[in-house]
Design a protein around this motif. Structure first.
Motif, PDB file in Angstrom:
ATOM      1  N   ALA A 155      38.266  33.056   5.863  1.00 34.36           N
ATOM      2  CA  ALA A 155      38.229  31.711   6.950  1.00 34.36           C
ATOM      3  C   ALA A 155      40.613  32.597   7.148  1.00 34.36           C
ATOM      4  N   ALA A 156      40.949  31.662   6.453  1.00 36.84           N
ATOM      5  CA  ALA A 156      42.231  31.943   6.555  1.00 36.84           C
ATOM      6  C   ALA A 156      43.045  32.369   6.420  1.00 36.84           C
ATOM      7  N   ALA A 157      42.560  33.265   5.325  1.00 38.36           N
ATOM      8  CA  ALA A 157      42.965  35.016   5.016  1.00 38.36           C
ATOM      9  C   ALA A 157      42.926  35.991   6.930  1.00 38.36           C
ATOM     10  N   THR A 158      41.705  35.591   7.167  1.00 39.26           N
ATOM     11  CA  THR A 158      41.454  36.352   8.316  1.00 39.26           C
ATOM     12  C   THR A 158      42.052  36.231   9.765  1.00 39.26           C
ATOM     13  N   TYR A 159      42.296  34.626   9.709  1.00 37.33           N
ATOM     14  CA  TYR A 159      43.347  33.945  10.509  1.00 37.33           C
ATOM     15  C   TYR A 159      44.873  35.234  10.722  1.00 37.33           C
ATOM     16  N   ARG A 160      45.235  35.060   9.116  1.00 39.55           N
ATOM     17  CA  ARG A 160      47.023  35.587   9.200  1.00 39.55           C
ATOM     18  C   ARG A 160      46.466  36.949   9.297  1.00 39.55           C
ATOM     19  N   VAL A 161      45.494  37.507   9.362  1.00 38.67           N
ATOM     20  CA  VAL A 161      45.489  39.115   9.328  1.00 38.67           C
ATOM     21  C   VAL A 161      45.508  39.517  11.372  1.00 38.67           C
ATOM     22  N   VAL A 162      44.611  38.693  11.171  1.00 42.84           N
ATOM     23  CA  VAL A 162      43.890  39.328  12.702  1.00 42.84           C
ATOM     24  C   VAL A 162      45.379  39.279  14.221  1.00 42.84           C
ATOM     25  N   LEU A 183      38.106  25.988  12.445  1.00 37.90           N
ATOM     26  CA  LEU A 183      39.624  25.041  11.651  1.00 37.90           C
ATOM     27  C   LEU A 183      40.657  26.478  12.435  1.00 37.90           C
ATOM     28  N   HIS A 184      40.822  27.474  12.857  1.00 34.70           N
ATOM     29  CA  HIS A 184      41.981  27.931  12.227  1.00 34.70           C
ATOM     30  C   HIS A 184      42.404  28.986  13.444  1.00 34.70           C
ATOM     31  N   PHE A 185      41.097  28.862  14.819  1.00 37.62           N
ATOM     32  CA  PHE A 185      41.320  28.914  15.801  1.00 37.62           C
ATOM     33  C   PHE A 185      41.339  28.510  17.432  1.00 37.62           C
TER      34      PHE A 185
END
Length: 210
Positions: A155-162, A183-185
């Motif tokens: 989830a954290a890596a996805t937020y960074r890459v989007v 938690l991120h979006f």
């Protein structure tokens, strides 16, 4: 390995090949599920209704890179490729070599890249293909059954890459993937698709443009 063991192994390999030929992608999907049910999560691929609803919010005209986690036998793949611009690219990531081999053998499109690896490493994989950010990331991974620590890392890596204005799209049989997304979006839209086996929770986490 003696001669009898080698003969037996060849028989098993031949039976597996015949089973895949007879059952097509469903057979490959079932075999992948049996080998690793924790990572596949479902014994049956997603319905066309789930595919349509999940992809409805995508702004295809402005999509240069679409990423998918856990593509299985490519249930979403053709629909994504049908909508993706000619200069767009599509990366799918799966830890199951059976699925990656099947996709590489059956999908012949220069925009398509099937990668054997973990979604935790999406940033490195995206950079390796010449991109810094993804417009959209789709995931059907069973977040609720992933090994400890893997789901939050993804989830954290996805937020960074989007990219800003892009989205993380998830479908799962529980709210776990949606909860990790939240938690991120900052904005998470939620839906539910009954015409799926089993019915599933849909979520779209949008990254702020500010």
């Amino acid at each position: 390995m003696d001669g009898s063991e080698l003969t037996e192994e060849r028989k098993v390999t031949k039976l597996k090949r015949k089973f895949r030929q007879m059952t097509g992608p469903l057979g490959v999907f079932f075999e992948g599920f049996v080998k690793n049910p924790v990572m596949v999560g479902s014994i049956i691929p997603s319905s066309r209704y789930t595919i349509r609803r999940m992809l409805e919010p995508v702004d295809w005209a402005n999509c240069k890179l679409f990423v998918e986690y856990g593509p299985g036998v490519g249930t979403f793949c053709q629909t994504v490729l049908d909508h993706l611009p000619r200069d767009g690219e599509y990366i799918v990531i799966d830890t199951n070599p059976l699925f990656i081999d099947y996709l590489n053998r059956t999908i012949h499109d220069s925009r398509f890249h099937a990668v054997l690896g973990s979604a935790e490493h999406v940033e490195q994989i995206v950079r390796r293909h010449g991109h810094e950010k993804a417009d959209y990331v789709l995931s059907g991974l069973p977040f609720s059954t992933l090994p400890e620590g893997v789901a939050p890392a993804i989830a954290a890596a996805t937020y960074r890459v989007v990219r800003k204005g892009g989205a993380f799209l998830t479908y799962q049989f529980s709210t776990v993937a949606r909860d990790f997304t939240a938690l991120h979006f900052s904005r998470v839209d939620t839906g539910f698709e009954w015409i799926n086996i089993p019915p599933c929770v849909l979520a779209w986490g949008w990254k702020d443009t500010d």
